[in-house]
Design a protein around this motif. Structure first.
Motif, PDB file in Angstrom:
ATOM      1  N   LEU A 181      11.344  83.112 -20.422  1.00 49.51           N
ATOM      2  CA  LEU A 181      10.732  82.293 -19.383  1.00 49.51           C
ATOM      3  C   LEU A 181      11.624  82.180 -18.148  1.00 49.51           C
ATOM      4  O   LEU A 181      11.163  81.880 -17.056  1.00 49.51           O
TER       5      LEU A 181
ATOM      6  N   CYS B  76      17.316  77.606 -22.716  1.00 43.63           N
ATOM      7  CA  CYS B  76      16.734  78.470 -21.696  1.00 43.63           C
ATOM      8  C   CYS B  76      17.448  79.806 -21.594  1.00 43.63           C
ATOM      9  O   CYS B  76      16.829  80.826 -21.304  1.00 43.63           O
TER      10      CYS B  76
ATOM     11  N   SER C 116      15.887  82.705 -22.957  1.00 41.45           N
ATOM     12  CA  SER C 116      14.424  82.690 -22.971  1.00 41.45           C
ATOM     13  C   SER C 116      13.838  83.655 -21.957  1.00 41.45           C
ATOM     14  O   SER C 116      14.338  83.793 -20.850  1.00 41.45           O
TER      15      SER C 116
ATOM     16  N   ASN D  12      12.054  76.612 -14.923  1.00 38.40           N
ATOM     17  CA  ASN D  12      13.007  77.196 -13.992  1.00 38.40           C
ATOM     18  C   ASN D  12      13.505  76.196 -12.958  1.00 38.40           C
ATOM     19  O   ASN D  12      14.687  76.178 -12.627  1.00 38.40           O
TER      20      ASN D  12
ATOM     21  N   SER E 196      13.584  82.928 -15.008  1.00 34.56           N
ATOM     22  CA  SER E 196      13.450  83.932 -13.954  1.00 34.56           C
ATOM     23  C   SER E 196      14.813  84.426 -13.502  1.00 34.56           C
ATOM     24  O   SER E 196      15.850  83.831 -13.806  1.00 34.56           O
TER      25      SER E 196
ATOM     26  N   SER F 274       3.199  76.639 -12.788  1.00 28.66           N
ATOM     27  CA  SER F 274       3.035  77.014 -14.192  1.00 28.66           C
ATOM     28  C   SER F 274       4.109  76.328 -15.028  1.00 28.66           C
ATOM     29  O   SER F 274       5.042  75.719 -14.500  1.00 28.66           O
ATOM     30  N   LYS F 275       3.986  76.449 -16.293  1.00 29.80           N
ATOM     31  CA  LYS F 275       4.992  75.917 -17.200  1.00 29.80           C
ATOM     32  C   LYS F 275       6.331  76.572 -16.888  1.00 29.80           C
ATOM     33  O   LYS F 275       7.374  75.909 -16.880  1.00 29.80           O
ATOM     34  N   GLU F 276       6.275  77.847 -16.651  1.00 32.05           N
ATOM     35  CA  GLU F 276       7.488  78.585 -16.342  1.00 32.05           C
ATOM     36  C   GLU F 276       8.214  77.962 -15.154  1.00 32.05           C
ATOM     37  O   GLU F 276       9.439  77.841 -15.160  1.00 32.05           O
TER      38      GLU F 276
END
Lengths: 190, 190, 190, 190
Positions: free
Chosen positions: B113, B108, B111, B56, B115, B50-52
Motif C-alpha cells: 500500500l 507499513c 506493505s 500514506n 507509495s 482512497s484507503k491507500e
DNA sequence: CATGAATGAGACTTCATTCAT
DNA sequence: CATGAATGAAGTCTCATTCAT
C-alpha cells in the motif's frame, strides 16, 4: 493410490516465498499460490489446513534453517572472538543473499496471521548467541548488558545496514562486510 | 480533496493509528475507521481519495513529525558529540514512547500500500544525520563508512534494542538508555 | 443517507421462501437469494448476519404468523367444540393454502441450520391448544392423553392428510374438510 | 455398478445412515462416508454412480424393508380389526425403534436429491393398507374417505405422536401404545 | 479392483468504493 | 457536505468426482 507427495509441501513453500517477494504478504492469495506451485487450489488444503498454516509453517521452517546456517561455523571449543566473527559473517551473508526469505520474515513479523508458536521461535536463533555473549562477558570483552538487548541491537543493526546497502544498489564488497563487522564488534566491546 | 473541516483529517488519522495498533494493518477497514473517527464512511472520501491515501498521508505525517522531534535539540553551532547524543536520546525516547506510531510505521514498511512518495521520505529523517556524521568524520571521531549505512545500522540497532526491551516487560531505566547510547557511540567511533 | 429499508427484509424473506419452494433448502444460495430479491448479494449482509440467520428469522416469522392465523377465531368465552373446530379449520386452510410456507418449515425442521431458538418456538403454536385440550378434558369430551402427544398426533395427521390430498391433484372440497375434521374429532373424543 | 463385494454396499449404506443421524443430510460428504464405511472414497464409485445414488438406493431399501416389517403380521385370512391392529403396532414400534432410519427418510423427503423413483415408492407401503381399508369399509367399520387420505392421516398422526413422545424424553409404555392405537382407530371408525 | 490425492467449480462472506437521500 | 446502505468483485475454503498408482 497416489502417495502424499512430500515434495509438494516444498513446492507450495517456494511458491509462497516467491510470491510474497513479488506482491507482498497482503497480495498473497490461495489461487496464486496454487498457480505458482502448479497445484490445484484445493490440493493445497491436503497439505495445509489454511493459508495461515502455510505462512506459519514456512516462517518456522525458515527460522530454523537460518538458525542452523547462522551457527554453521560455531565451534564450542573456540573462544569468543572467532565464534562471534563466524556468526556475524554467516548472519550477514544470510541476510544479504536470502533477500526473499528475510523479506518474507519481515512481512510476517507484524502480521496478525503469525501464531504464537512462530513468534516464540525467535528463541531458537537467540540460544547460542546467548551462550556466546556470556562467554564474551566472562572474557571481559563484552559490555555488561542484557543478552537479549544486545542480540536485538546487533541483529537490528545488521539488517538496517543491509537494507541501506540494497537501497544504494551497491554491490557487496569485502569492505562492506568489514565495516559492518567493525560496527558490531566495537559496539559490544567494553 | 476539499478539506472543509481540517480537524476531520486528524480524527481520521488518529482513528487509523489507534485501530492499526489494535487490529493490525491487515484488519483495518474503512467502516472501522469511520466508526472510530465518528465520521460517516462516505465522508472519508471527501478528505481522502482512497484507503491507500489515508495510510500514506498518515505515514508521511508521522515520518515528518518524528524527523522534527528527533532533531528538536540539534544545534548547528554544537560539535558532533553533544548533537549525536541529543539525537540519539530523542530517537530512543521517541521509539519507546510512541509505540503505536512506530508500530504503524513498521506495519507499513513492507506493505504494497505504501507509495514511492512515502518510501523516499526516509531521506527527510536522514538529512540532518547525514550532516552530523560528516562532521563527526571531519572531527576524526566517526568511522569512514557510508552515511546511509551508518544511519541504517544505528536506527535498526536501536529499534531492535527497544523491541527486545519491550519483550522483556522491563521498565525503561536510565541504565538502559546509557547502555544503548554506549552501543551506538562505540559502534561508530574510530 | 439512504435509510435502512425495512421492506428489504421482507423482500429477502419472500425470495427465500419462493426459492426453497422451487429448489429446496439444499439448493439455496446467497447469490440466488440476492438475484431473486433484486438486491446485491452483499446487501443481504446489511440485514442478516449469515445465511443461517435468514433461514432462522424467516422460520420464526412464519411460525409466529401461523400461530396467529391458526388462533384467529379462537374465543376464550366459547366452549371446547366451537373452538376446536375453529382452530382445526384455520390450521387446515393454512396448511393447504400456504404450501410454500409449510414446505419451507418442513425443510427446516431437520436441518442443522435451525437454531435452538427456532426449535423451541413450536411452543408458541402449542400454547393455546394446550389450554383448549385441558378444557376438553374437563368437559369429558377429550381422551386423557398427554396434550403434547395429542397435538403432535393431530397436526401430523392433518399434514399427512393434506400431503396426500395434494398428491392426488384433487381440488379441495367441503367434503375433504369435513372428512379431516371428523378424523380429528373422533380421534380425540372419549 | 459391478457389485463384486455386495457386503460393501451394505457397509456404505450403514455408514450413510449413521452419519446422517449424527450430522444431518446436509453435512454428509463422500469422504466421511468412505471413512465411516472403511472404504476408499474412490471405491464408493465402483458401487454407486454418485452421492445421489447412495441416498436414493438407501432410501428405497429402507422403504422396502419397512413395508415388509410393517406387514409382517398381516394375515389375509383375518378380518379388518386384528389386521389393523397388527399393522398399527408394527408401524408404531418401527417408527419408535428405528429412529435413525426414520430420521434419514424424513431428511430425504423434501430433498432435491431424491429421485422420482424413490418418491413413487411410497405406494409399496400403501398397497396393503389400501386393501385393508377397503375391507374395513366393506365391514362398515371404516369411514368412507379416500384411502390415500386416510393412510396419510394415520401415518402422519403416528409420526407426530412419536416425535412428541421423543421430545418429552418419556419412556415408551404400553399406555402410550394404547393411546395412539385408540386415536387411530377412533379416528377412522364410522 | 482399491485407494485417497488431485482438481476446480462454486459456496459463503468481506470490504473498498459509490450513490441516493 | 454528510451519511451509511448498496454493490459485486474477490477472497478463503469445501467437496463431488476423477485419476494415477
Amino acid at each position: 493410490m497416489k502417495p502424499r507427495d512430500p515434495q509438494k509441501i516444498d513446492r507450495i513453500h517456494q511458491a509462497t516465498l516467491a510470491l510474497v517477494s513479488e506482491i507482498g504478504l497482503a497480495g498473497l492469495t490461495m489461487s496464486k499460490i496454487g498457480k505458482a506451485a502448479k497445484v490445484g487450489m484445493g490440493t493445497i488444503y491436503t497439505y495445509f489446513e489454511s493459508k495461515e498454516e502455510i505462512i506459519n509453517s514456512l516462517y518456522q521452517s525458515l527460522k530454523r534453517k537460518h538458525a542452523e546456517e547462522i551457527y554453521i561455523n560455531f565451534d564450542k571449543a573456540q573462544s569468543f572472538s572467532p565464534n562471534f566473527y563466524a556468526i556475524f559473517h554467516a548472519f550477514f551473508q544470510n541476510c544479504y543473499h536470502r533477500e526473499a526469505e528475510y523479506f518474507f520474515l519481515e512481512q510476517c513479523r507484524a502480521s496478525p496471521l503469525l501464531s504464537l508458536d512462530s513468534i516464540v521461535l525467535e528463541e531458537v536463533v537467540f540460544a547460542k548467541m546467548n551462550t556466546l555473549l556470556d562467554e564474551g562477558k566472562a572474557e571481559k570483552i563484552v559490555k555488561n548488558i542484557d543478552n537479549n538487548l544486545l542480540i536485538g541491537y546487533l541483529m537490528g543493526g545488521i539488517q538496517g545496514f543491509i537494507t541501506q546497502l540494497r537501497r544504494t544498489d551497491a554491490k557487496l564488497t569485502q569492505t562492506h562486510i568489514e565495516a559492518a563487522s567493525a560496527l558490531c564488534l566495537d559496539a559490544i566491546k567494553i
